[in-house]
Design a protein around this motif. Structure first.
Motif, mmCIF file in Angstrom:
data_model
loop_
_atom_site.group_PDB
_atom_site.id
_atom_site.type_symbol
_atom_site.label_atom_id
_atom_site.label_comp_id
_atom_site.label_asym_id
_atom_site.label_seq_id
_atom_site.Cartn_x
_atom_site.Cartn_y
_atom_site.Cartn_z
ATOM 1 N N ARG A 1 0.843 -1.203 0.000
ATOM 2 C CA ARG A 1 0.000 0.000 0.000
ATOM 3 C C ARG A 1 0.867 1.237 0.000
ATOM 4 O O ARG A 1 0.959 1.936 -0.985
ATOM 5 C CB ARG A 1 -0.937 -0.009 1.204
ATOM 6 N N VAL B 1 -6.445 6.708 1.116
ATOM 7 C CA VAL B 1 -7.327 6.281 2.202
ATOM 8 C C VAL B 1 -8.630 7.047 2.122
ATOM 9 O O VAL B 1 -8.647 8.258 2.019
ATOM 10 C CB VAL B 1 -6.652 6.526 3.568
ATOM 11 N N TYR C 1 -7.597 -1.219 6.967
ATOM 12 C CA TYR C 1 -6.948 0.007 7.431
ATOM 13 C C TYR C 1 -6.190 -0.216 8.737
ATOM 14 O O TYR C 1 -6.670 -0.888 9.644
ATOM 15 C CB TYR C 1 -7.980 1.116 7.655
ATOM 16 N N THR D 1 -3.402 4.228 11.786
ATOM 17 C CA THR D 1 -3.042 5.510 11.168
ATOM 18 C C THR D 1 -3.981 5.840 10.004
ATOM 19 O O THR D 1 -4.433 6.988 9.860
ATOM 20 C CB THR D 1 -1.587 5.453 10.652
ATOM 21 N N GLU D 2 -4.251 4.837 9.217
ATOM 22 C CA GLU D 2 -5.149 5.057 8.075
ATOM 23 C C GLU D 2 -6.574 5.356 8.555
ATOM 24 O O GLU D 2 -7.280 6.177 7.962
ATOM 25 C CB GLU D 2 -5.132 3.830 7.166
ATOM 26 N N GLN E 1 -6.723 8.918 9.521
ATOM 27 C CA GLN E 1 -6.878 9.794 8.352
ATOM 28 C C GLN E 1 -8.307 9.744 7.827
ATOM 29 O O GLN E 1 -8.922 10.767 7.549
ATOM 30 C CB GLN E 1 -5.951 9.336 7.232
#
Lengths: 269, 190
Positions: B97, B103, B157, B160-161, B164
């Motif tokens: 990724r 995202v 995810y 962190t993703e 976001q």
């Protein structure tokens, strides 16, 4: 990390299965799974519960060649048969110089063949009159063997309609006597035309194999022509032929455009 | 939505046993019966057909090599297969990724409507008896907890993703996941 903390262990297992446990923490938990029964129990709990989410989505049929490649990779004894004659059945050893015995090993390369001949036409001046086409020996919707214990076909090649997902998987029966063509999708014929499978061998006329199935998952089994057996180099090609010509064996020869062909399955034996 | 009968589950279990014994024909039949389910999930998670196809093939090779690891007493065959596929997808996502996929909390081949509208997997799932409990328990989560869990499951995810996608501090997202899963577990064990 205090894995003896039951609550923490539950949390780690949940996040491990969900996928939010990352990096070193994930690797540590994987190490723990090897030895800790409670960790495995917690993981199993979440795997089963959360897998329900995966069953909610709409199923999507994967491309046909994924299956073929999987079975090829999962069957090293068959694929390596030519390099390990001890494991070969007598009948197959007897044919070990036949191109068909080598075809499966070249499956991936064959599937990469592109339609560099797209638009090229055979004409009476290009090729001599081909041999009489063969009638399929079986037509069915089942792509695999039907009897328990029956061996699966050996993937040989794939021919495709350029620029589309439509294609035909070509496999050999385990006895190397027949060629099976399975359609990956419906092919809607335009006008009075149908797709014809040919076998091209060097210094010889194209050998008509037969008409390819046009319905998704339908398979047609052809007798492998005697002219092709034992040849050092074999290429499959598909052409779009007028129906009246394809069904008239006596006058049939390839006149339609070559839509696709594989590369030589065997360069030299 | 997939619903398997007890008879189908038993058949899948038999096929897995045969695969464990090296029966290639059973592997092919298992693939024919279950690959659309796994491919649908992989397409959802990975979005790129070539990645999904690679993950699918790797998953069934894993099954071929490790089918003996399936324990019928711990769950259904399809659940185990989905687990194998998801772990492979998560591995692929982690290695490939790297910002390659933007995202998003909405974009997906089949959007998860976690607000509970008609098209969401969550709502469709209640039609299935087997999923009813999980979905009922999911409804006991707060909206952000439910959204975090579903995005992590379907999109793969990371924290962190998720941070976001949901425009929230990392620590907050971690807490949503942690508390959401704890609440889910509590409900599922009742």
């Amino acid at each position: 990390m205090r894995y003896d903390n039951a609550e923490l262990l539950r949390q780690l297992a949940a996040e491990y299965v969900l996928g939010t446990l990352h990096g070193a923490a994930r690797r540590r938990f994987e190490t723990l799974l090897e030895t800790d029964e409670e960790a495995r129990f917690q993981r199993d709990f979440w795997e089963q519960r959360l897998s329900e989410f995966g069953q909610v989505l709409s199923p999507v049929a994967p491309p046909l060649d994924v299956r073929a490649e999987l079975l090829r990779r999962a069957a090293p004894p068959v694929m390596n048969a030519t390099s390990d004659p001890v494991r070969l059945p007598v009948a197959r050893r007897r044919r070990k110089r036949s191109v068909w015995a080598y075809a499966a090993g070249f499956a991936t390369a064959a599937s990469l063949a592109l339609a560099f001949l797209l638009g090229q036409h055979y004409s009476d001046t290009d090729v001599a009159k081909p041999n009489v086409g063969r009638s399929p020996v079986a037509t069915t919707m089942a792509a695999g063997p039907s009897e328990p214990g029956e061996a699966w076909p050996i993937y040989a090649a794939e021919v495709r309609i350029p620029g589309s997902a439509k294609g035909w998987l070509l496999s050999l029966t385990p006895d190397h006597e027949h060629l099976i063509a399975v359609a990956s999708d419906d092919f809607f014929q335009s006008g009075r035309q149908q797709l014809q499978l040919w076998c091209l061998v060097p210094d010889s006329d194209p050998v008509a194999i037969g008409v390819l199935p046009s319905e998704k998952d339908a398979s047609v089994t052809f007798q492998i022509p005697a002219e092709v057996r034992g040849r050092d180099q074999v290429t499959f090609a598909i052409t779009l032929e007028p129906i009246e010509r394809a069904t008239d064996n006596e006058s049939r020869r390839p006149v339609g455009p070559v839509l696709n062909q594989t590369r030589n399955l065997v360069d030299a034996i | 939505m997939i619903q398997t009968t007890a008879e189908e589950r038993e058949h899948l279990g038999t096929l897995l046993s045969r695969v464990a014994g090296g029966d290639q024909r059973s592997l092919a039949e298992l693939y024919d019966l279950t690959s659309p389910i796994l491919y649908g999930l992989l397409m959802r998670m990975l979005r790129r057909p070539e990645w999904a196809q690679e993950a699918l093939q790797d998953s069934y090779l894993r099954v071929w090599q490790r089918a003996e690891a399936y324990d019928a007493s711990k769950g259904e065959p399809i659940g185990w297969l989905i687990g194998v596929a998801r772990y492979r997808a998560l591995d692929l996502l982690r290695t490939r990724r790297d910002g390659d996929i933007e995202v998003s909390d909405t974009e997906a081949p089949e959007a998860v409507d976690i607000e509970g509208q008609e098209s969401s997997p969550e709502d469709r799932a209640v039609e299935s008896e087997g999923l009813e409990r999980l979905m009922r328990c999911m409804r006991g989560l707060t909206e952000v907890q439910r959204k975090s869990v579903l995005l992590a499951y379907y999109e793969g995810y990371s924290h962190t993703e998720l941070s976001q996608a949901m425009d929230a501090p990392l620590g907050t997202v971690k807490a949503w996941i942690r508390r959401g899963l704890a609440r889910l577990r509590e409900c599922l064990e009742r």
